[in-house]
Design a protein around this motif. Structure first.
Motif, PDB file in Angstrom:
ATOM      1  N   GLY A  17       0.676  -1.190   0.056  1.00 53.55           N
ATOM      2  CA  GLY A  17      -0.113   0.019   0.089  1.00 53.55           C
ATOM      3  C   GLY A  17       0.700   1.248  -0.058  1.00 53.55           C
ATOM      4  O   GLY A  17       0.236   2.332  -0.105  1.00 53.55           O
ATOM      5  N   SER A  18       2.023   0.976   0.090  1.00 54.26           N
ATOM      6  CA  SER A  18       2.818   2.243   0.162  1.00 54.26           C
ATOM      7  C   SER A  18       4.376   2.101  -0.236  1.00 54.26           C
ATOM      8  O   SER A  18       4.757   0.898  -0.119  1.00 54.26           O
ATOM      9  N   LEU A  19       5.040   2.948  -0.628  1.00 55.84           N
ATOM     10  CA  LEU A  19       6.628   2.666  -0.937  1.00 55.84           C
ATOM     11  C   LEU A  19       7.297   2.511   0.355  1.00 55.84           C
ATOM     12  O   LEU A  19       8.271   1.602   0.442  1.00 55.84           O
ATOM     13  N   SER A  20       7.037   3.388   1.449  1.00 52.80           N
ATOM     14  CA  SER A  20       7.725   3.343   2.835  1.00 52.80           C
ATOM     15  C   SER A  20       7.360   1.820   3.305  1.00 52.80           C
ATOM     16  O   SER A  20       8.232   1.265   3.758  1.00 52.80           O
ATOM     17  N   ALA A  22       6.782  -0.984   1.661  1.00 57.59           N
ATOM     18  CA  ALA A  22       7.457  -1.890   0.868  1.00 57.59           C
ATOM     19  C   ALA A  22       8.940  -1.765   1.238  1.00 57.59           C
ATOM     20  O   ALA A  22       9.760  -2.827   1.334  1.00 57.59           O
ATOM     21  N   ALA A  23       9.525  -0.763   1.473  1.00 58.73           N
ATOM     22  CA  ALA A  23      10.743  -0.454   1.762  1.00 58.73           C
ATOM     23  C   ALA A  23      11.181  -1.163   3.090  1.00 58.73           C
ATOM     24  O   ALA A  23      12.349  -1.718   3.219  1.00 58.73           O
ATOM     25  N   ARG A  24      10.400  -1.027   4.105  1.00 55.46           N
ATOM     26  CA  ARG A  24      10.420  -1.607   5.410  1.00 55.46           C
ATOM     27  C   ARG A  24      10.539  -3.107   5.111  1.00 55.46           C
ATOM     28  O   ARG A  24      11.316  -3.777   5.923  1.00 55.46           O
ATOM     29  N   GLN A  25       9.725  -3.591   4.293  1.00 54.69           N
ATOM     30  CA  GLN A  25       9.391  -5.111   4.185  1.00 54.69           C
ATOM     31  C   GLN A  25      11.141  -5.740   3.621  1.00 54.69           C
ATOM     32  O   GLN A  25      11.578  -6.670   3.926  1.00 54.69           O
ATOM     33  N   GLU A  26      11.492  -4.738   2.591  1.00 54.14           N
ATOM     34  CA  GLU A  26      12.902  -5.375   2.224  1.00 54.14           C
ATOM     35  C   GLU A  26      14.108  -4.861   2.885  1.00 54.14           C
ATOM     36  O   GLU A  26      15.050  -5.217   2.723  1.00 54.14           O
ATOM     37  N   GLY A  27      13.913  -3.838   3.679  1.00 54.58           N
ATOM     38  CA  GLY A  27      15.152  -3.412   4.771  1.00 54.58           C
ATOM     39  C   GLY A  27      15.997  -2.343   3.963  1.00 54.58           C
ATOM     40  O   GLY A  27      17.384  -2.266   4.003  1.00 54.58           O
ATOM     41  N   PRO A  30      13.096   4.313   1.341  1.00 54.21           N
ATOM     42  CA  PRO A  30      12.140   4.603   0.491  1.00 54.21           C
ATOM     43  C   PRO A  30      12.535   4.881  -0.843  1.00 54.21           C
ATOM     44  O   PRO A  30      11.787   4.554  -2.078  1.00 54.21           O
ATOM     45  N   ALA A  31      13.655   5.683  -0.767  1.00 58.13           N
ATOM     46  CA  ALA A  31      14.029   6.244  -2.260  1.00 58.13           C
ATOM     47  C   ALA A  31      14.508   5.159  -2.984  1.00 58.13           C
ATOM     48  O   ALA A  31      14.536   5.296  -4.267  1.00 58.13           O
ATOM     49  N   VAL A  32      15.044   3.958  -2.510  1.00 59.51           N
ATOM     50  CA  VAL A  32      15.541   2.868  -3.445  1.00 59.51           C
ATOM     51  C   VAL A  32      14.216   2.456  -4.079  1.00 59.51           C
ATOM     52  O   VAL A  32      14.410   2.203  -5.195  1.00 59.51           O
ATOM     53  N   ILE A  33      13.182   2.159  -3.360  1.00 56.55           N
ATOM     54  CA  ILE A  33      11.936   1.858  -4.257  1.00 56.55           C
ATOM     55  C   ILE A  33      11.442   2.674  -5.055  1.00 56.55           C
ATOM     56  O   ILE A  33      11.053   2.651  -6.252  1.00 56.55           O
ATOM     57  N   GLY A  34      11.520   3.988  -4.817  1.00 55.14           N
ATOM     58  CA  GLY A  34      11.282   5.140  -5.783  1.00 55.14           C
ATOM     59  C   GLY A  34      11.887   5.179  -7.049  1.00 55.14           C
ATOM     60  O   GLY A  34      11.432   5.289  -8.189  1.00 55.14           O
ATOM     61  N   ARG A  35      13.057   4.801  -6.868  1.00 56.17           N
ATOM     62  CA  ARG A  35      14.282   5.166  -8.221  1.00 56.17           C
ATOM     63  C   ARG A  35      14.002   3.845  -9.084  1.00 56.17           C
ATOM     64  O   ARG A  35      13.897   3.765 -10.005  1.00 56.17           O
ATOM     65  N   ARG A  36      13.563   2.499  -8.540  1.00 56.58           N
ATOM     66  CA  ARG A  36      13.147   1.220  -9.227  1.00 56.58           C
ATOM     67  C   ARG A  36      11.910   1.603 -10.022  1.00 56.58           C
ATOM     68  O   ARG A  36      11.696   1.366 -11.132  1.00 56.58           O
ATOM     69  N   LEU A  37      10.581   2.129  -9.343  1.00 57.22           N
ATOM     70  CA  LEU A  37       9.487   2.409  -9.928  1.00 57.22           C
ATOM     71  C   LEU A  37       9.670   3.505 -11.157  1.00 57.22           C
ATOM     72  O   LEU A  37       9.368   3.500 -12.094  1.00 57.22           O
ATOM     73  N   ASP A  38      10.554   4.562 -10.675  1.00 63.42           N
ATOM     74  CA  ASP A  38      10.606   5.626 -11.939  1.00 63.42           C
ATOM     75  C   ASP A  38      11.534   5.004 -13.165  1.00 63.42           C
ATOM     76  O   ASP A  38      11.180   5.044 -14.200  1.00 63.42           O
ATOM     77  N   ALA A  39      12.428   4.066 -12.734  1.00 60.30           N
ATOM     78  CA  ALA A  39      12.914   3.492 -13.839  1.00 60.30           C
ATOM     79  C   ALA A  39      12.260   2.559 -14.841  1.00 60.30           C
ATOM     80  O   ALA A  39      12.196   2.466 -15.717  1.00 60.30           O
ATOM     81  N   LEU A  40      11.154   1.919 -13.790  1.00 62.19           N
ATOM     82  CA  LEU A  40      10.433   0.816 -14.688  1.00 62.19           C
ATOM     83  C   LEU A  40       9.316   1.826 -15.294  1.00 62.19           C
ATOM     84  O   LEU A  40       9.131   1.410 -16.629  1.00 62.19           O
ATOM     85  N   GLU A  41       8.707   2.875 -15.344  1.00 61.89           N
ATOM     86  CA  GLU A  41       7.999   3.715 -15.601  1.00 61.89           C
ATOM     87  C   GLU A  41       8.585   4.134 -16.938  1.00 61.89           C
ATOM     88  O   GLU A  41       8.111   4.596 -17.974  1.00 61.89           O
ATOM     89  N   GLU A  42       9.866   5.009 -16.849  1.00 61.09           N
ATOM     90  CA  GLU A  42      10.764   5.447 -17.686  1.00 61.09           C
ATOM     91  C   GLU A  42      10.883   4.440 -18.997  1.00 61.09           C
ATOM     92  O   GLU A  42      10.745   4.837 -20.188  1.00 61.09           O
ATOM     93  N   ARG A  43      11.219   3.282 -18.733  1.00 64.26           N
ATOM     94  CA  ARG A  43      11.537   2.417 -19.451  1.00 64.26           C
ATOM     95  C   ARG A  43      10.458   1.667 -20.526  1.00 64.26           C
ATOM     96  O   ARG A  43      10.218   1.604 -21.574  1.00 64.26           O
ATOM     97  N   LEU A  44       9.201   1.519 -19.549  1.00 57.83           N
ATOM     98  CA  LEU A  44       7.824   1.488 -20.080  1.00 57.83           C
ATOM     99  C   LEU A  44       7.063   2.503 -21.079  1.00 57.83           C
ATOM    100  O   LEU A  44       6.335   2.545 -21.760  1.00 57.83           O
ATOM    101  N   GLY A  45       7.447   3.627 -20.513  1.00 57.45           N
ATOM    102  CA  GLY A  45       6.930   5.004 -21.049  1.00 57.45           C
ATOM    103  C   GLY A  45       5.546   5.265 -20.703  1.00 57.45           C
ATOM    104  O   GLY A  45       4.709   5.540 -21.605  1.00 57.45           O
ATOM    105  N   ALA A  46       5.273   4.550 -19.525  1.00 57.74           N
ATOM    106  CA  ALA A  46       3.828   4.841 -18.929  1.00 57.74           C
ATOM    107  C   ALA A  46       3.832   5.053 -17.701  1.00 57.74           C
ATOM    108  O   ALA A  46       4.582   4.716 -16.953  1.00 57.74           O
TER     109      ALA A  46
END
Length: 298
Positions: A17-20, A22-27, A30-46
């Motif tokens: 339900g949130s980036l934070s 998901a970040a806590r679950q992975e250890g 949150p910025a790491v999670i955000g960068r991954r999502l940014d990269a995914l959206e940029e790659r897909l163009g959506a």
């Protein structure tokens, strides 16, 4: 950046339900999670997610991509597990929705026995008479008792089911017995709240008749309607599996038997048949086997 890690991140963010969260679950931060999502959206163009400080919401494109990502990751996990163990085993989190009354009697006991047979599966059972959205509510399998001929969802028939109009003898002694469908307008019909907008269905000869009924009592819980009928408060349109013992004992009687209701079978409903996770396939097979046992519905 690893493609599968991006997919895992998207699925984790939606699940938590949130980036934070998901970040806590992975250890990670949150910025790491955000960068991954940014990269995914940029790659897909959506744009996949609408993000705020408190929540995330899938866009239309994001919802479709999320479902495919979940499927890919599920299949990968099952393939790896099959290689590791020598045979495919059901695993993961199975989310099931079922109508409250039917679910208590005819789903919950089998959920428990299914989980005992598949210990690597965690099961969440949601009992509610509301109509869930399988994709939005992230439900793997919904049990429904309805006519699904016009539904776009994939429905697997599990069992037959009949509906009948019932009343307590005391109510009929007080208010009279309806003989025709028009007589329902003179009676207190116990309705299933707003979700009962389609009315009660009957067959009159070769014609299907849907009647909007009315009364001074309604509830979104079918078990309450059943209890009200037993107490003599009005007529109820209930499934035979629910009232058969009361009919046998004389606590309730059927009326309008000439105008039989169309069949409303019990279905397992899934968003799609292709790429159905093993845990869902095994669960549907388990329910069907239980319902097919001789004498189960007797």
């Amino acid at each position: 950046m690893d493609t599968f890690k991006q997919l895992e991140t998207l699925v984790a963010v939606v699940a938590h339900g949130s980036l934070s969260a998901a970040a806590r679950q992975e250890g990670v931060v949150p910025a790491v999670i955000g960068r991954r999502l940014d990269a995914l959206e940029e790659r897909l163009g959506a744009k996949l997610l609408v993000r705020t400080t408190r929540s995330v919401t899938l866009t239309q494109e994001g919802s479709a991509f999320y479902e495919e990502s979940l499927r890919i990751l599920t299949e990968l996990a099952e393939a790896e597990a099959a290689v590791a163990s020598g045979s495919a085993r059901a695993r993961g989190h199975l989310r099931v929705s079922a109508p409250a009354g039917f679910g208590r009697r005819h789903v919950a006991p089998h959920v428990a026995s299914y989980q005992q047979q598949h210990p690597d599966v965690k099961v969440t059972l949601d009992l509610s008479d509301r109509l869930v959205d399988l994709v939005r509510d992230r439900v793997d399998c919904a049990i429904r008792i309805s006519d699904l001929s016009d539904s776009s969802l994939v429905a697997i028939k599990l069992a037959e089911n009949r509906r009948v109009v019932v009343a307590a003898p005391a109510y009929l002694a007080r208010m009279g017995t309806p003989r025709t469908l028009d007589d329902l307008a003179k009676h207190n019909c116990l309705s299933l709240g707003e979700s009962q907008g389609r009315g009660w269905a009957f067959t009159d000869g070769d014609q299907l008749v849907n009647l909007k009924v009315s009364g001074d009592l309604e509830c979104n819980d079918g078990a309450v309607l059943h209890e009200w009928a037993l107490k003599g408060y009005g007529l109820a349109w209930r499934s035979l599996w629910e009232v058969k013992e009361d009919l046998a004992a004389g606590r309730l009687v059927t009326v309008l038997d000439y105008f039989s209701s169309p069949d409303y079978p019990v279905y397992a409903v899934v968003p799609q048949r292709k790429f159905l996770p093993l845990r869902v396939r095994h669960f549907i097979d388990h329910l069907k086997a239980c319902y097919d046992e001789p004498g189960y519905w007797a």
